[in-house]
Design a protein around this motif. Structure first.
Motif, PDB file in Angstrom:
ATOM      1  N   HIS A 284      41.437  72.251  58.965  1.00 27.95           N
ATOM      2  CA  HIS A 284      41.757  72.320  57.566  1.00 27.95           C
ATOM      3  C   HIS A 284      42.438  70.751  56.764  1.00 27.95           C
ATOM      4  O   HIS A 284      41.868  70.506  55.811  1.00 27.95           O
ATOM      5  CB  HIS A 284      42.901  74.025  57.162  1.00 27.95           C
ATOM      6  N   GLN A 285      43.875  70.744  57.849  1.00 26.05           N
ATOM      7  CA  GLN A 285      43.994  69.591  57.256  1.00 26.05           C
ATOM      8  C   GLN A 285      42.842  68.008  57.528  1.00 26.05           C
ATOM      9  O   GLN A 285      42.872  67.468  56.165  1.00 26.05           O
ATOM     10  CB  GLN A 285      45.502  69.522  58.036  1.00 26.05           C
ATOM     11  N   ARG A 286      42.041  67.918  58.650  1.00 23.92           N
ATOM     12  CA  ARG A 286      41.424  67.180  57.910  1.00 23.92           C
ATOM     13  C   ARG A 286      40.695  67.022  57.263  1.00 23.92           C
ATOM     14  O   ARG A 286      40.345  66.151  56.558  1.00 23.92           O
ATOM     15  CB  ARG A 286      41.068  67.501  59.394  1.00 23.92           C
ATOM     16  N   CYS A 287      39.630  68.861  57.082  1.00 28.93           N
ATOM     17  CA  CYS A 287      38.592  68.246  56.005  1.00 28.93           C
ATOM     18  C   CYS A 287      39.037  68.081  54.763  1.00 28.93           C
ATOM     19  O   CYS A 287      38.471  67.341  54.025  1.00 28.93           O
ATOM     20  CB  CYS A 287      38.068  70.076  56.452  1.00 28.93           C
ATOM     21  N   ILE A 288      40.180  68.262  54.106  1.00 30.75           N
ATOM     22  CA  ILE A 288      40.887  67.955  53.249  1.00 30.75           C
ATOM     23  C   ILE A 288      41.677  66.102  53.100  1.00 30.75           C
ATOM     24  O   ILE A 288      40.763  66.312  51.381  1.00 30.75           O
ATOM     25  CB  ILE A 288      42.082  68.822  52.935  1.00 30.75           C
ATOM     26  N   GLU A 289      41.791  66.201  53.651  1.00 31.64           N
ATOM     27  CA  GLU A 289      42.325  64.760  54.220  1.00 31.64           C
ATOM     28  C   GLU A 289      40.825  63.972  53.686  1.00 31.64           C
ATOM     29  O   GLU A 289      40.796  62.295  53.320  1.00 31.64           O
ATOM     30  CB  GLU A 289      43.136  64.672  54.812  1.00 31.64           C
TER      31      GLU A 289
END
Length: 333
Positions: A284-289
């Motif tokens: 999630h973090q990678r996708c959002i950033e």
């Protein structure tokens, strides 16, 4: 610094709020939910109970939409029309027709507002390595793709949030809520489309719900390969998802957060995130950033509506085939 808002403070919003807090390029400015008791989940952010009011009063760059499925497309279009970029939790909406309508509406706008779909598991280390191998190393024809999801949801999962069990509001059951990521990866890793589907949906648990808790399907894919999919919410718990690709050369399997070849050599392993729901996946973090960076750089390096349409069509084809007991072809839905 991107100014970010969140609409919908339900279960999955916690993951989004954490990612926003950890992102260096963004700050949480405002949140919106009908339930005022949830305002404490985002301390420091201005709280609204009306999305239109939030969009009118805040100078937002991005809005994360974490609402029930049937509200996704309406909320997304409001944001896009306001010139605000959208990060949309899966699924796009309840079916492929409404996905196409949202895509057409976005394309009719001239403000260049972006919309990303949260298929975060595309960015898992195992998935990225498998896609790289199939693109760069093992370019032999793909013979078959398999996706299996054996999970569990108790009855109170549906009674606590009744929309989850209603087809008009959820769109479907396990195939749109729990196992949609696996369906998405089946075509994503091989860069294929679906051509035909024969599917069966049903219920193994005696819950008072309209949607299925179990499903099975065969797909004919555009590269000539065969896709097999099976999912259930009637197992003992959330077992490891299995994604397998068979080529003329060998076989690759993602299971237990690792990618194996046919000799059981581990080729890649997903990051572990203690304290989170492991079945969400670690990305999630990678996708959002990545989406934030795409906004800053003006690129299209994210899962767009057109990318997600294939997955929504695969879901609709499965539903239609189960109802008619016929094979459903690409042009039928």
């Amino acid at each position: 610094m991107l100014k970010v808002g969140v609409v919908g403070l339900g279960t999955v919003s916690v993951v989004h709020l954490r990612a926003i807090e950890n992102a260096q390029a963004a700050e949480l400015t405002a949140v919106c939910d009908l339930d005022e008791s949830l305002k404490t989940q985002a301390e420091g952010a201005r709280f609204y109970t009306d999305l239109d009011k939030m969009l009118d009063q805040e100078d937002l760059d991005v809005v994360h939409i974490c609402l029930p499925h049937y509200l996704h497309d309406e909320a997304a279009l409001k944001c896009l029309k306001a010139g605000v970029h959208v990060f949309l939790e899966k699924p796009v909406t309840i079916d492929a027709e409404r996905t196409r309508e949202l895509l057409a509406a976005q394309e009719s706008l001239d403000n260049n507002a972006k919309l990303a779909i949260c298929f975060q598991n595309r960015l898992n280390a195992t998935v990225q390595e498998l896609k790289r191998i199939l693109t760069e190393e093992d370019t032999s024809p793909v013979i078959a793709v398999k996706g299996i999801v054996a999970w569990y949801r108790p009855e109170d999962y549906y009674t606590m949030k009744p929309w989850r069990g209603r087809e008009a509001e959820a769109g479907a059951g396990t195939i749109i809520n729990q196992s949609i990521h696996t369906l998405d990866l089946m075509h994503y890793v091989t860069d294929t489309d679906w051509l035909a589907c024969r599917g069966m949906l049903g219920n193994l648990m005696e819950y008072d719900i309209e949607v299925e808790d179990s499903a099975m399907a065969n797909y004919k894919l555009s590269d000539g390969s065969h896709g097999f999919f099976a999912a259930t919410n009637a197992y003992y718990g959330n077992d490891s998802i299995e994604l397998q690709v068979v080529t003329q050369k060998t076989r690759y399997t993602i299971k237990d957060d690792k990618l194996f070849d046919d000799q059981m050599n581990c080729l890649a392993e997903n990051e572990s995130l203690p304290g989170t729901k492991i079945y969400y996946g670690p990305s999630h973090q990678r996708c959002i950033e990545n989406f934030y960076q795409a906004i800053i750089d003006g690129t299209d390096n994210y899962c767009q509506l057109s990318d997600a349409l294939t997955t929504m069509e695969m879901i609709d084809a499965m539903k239609a085939s189960s109802k008619t007991k016929q094979t459903i072809y690409k042009g039928d839905i």
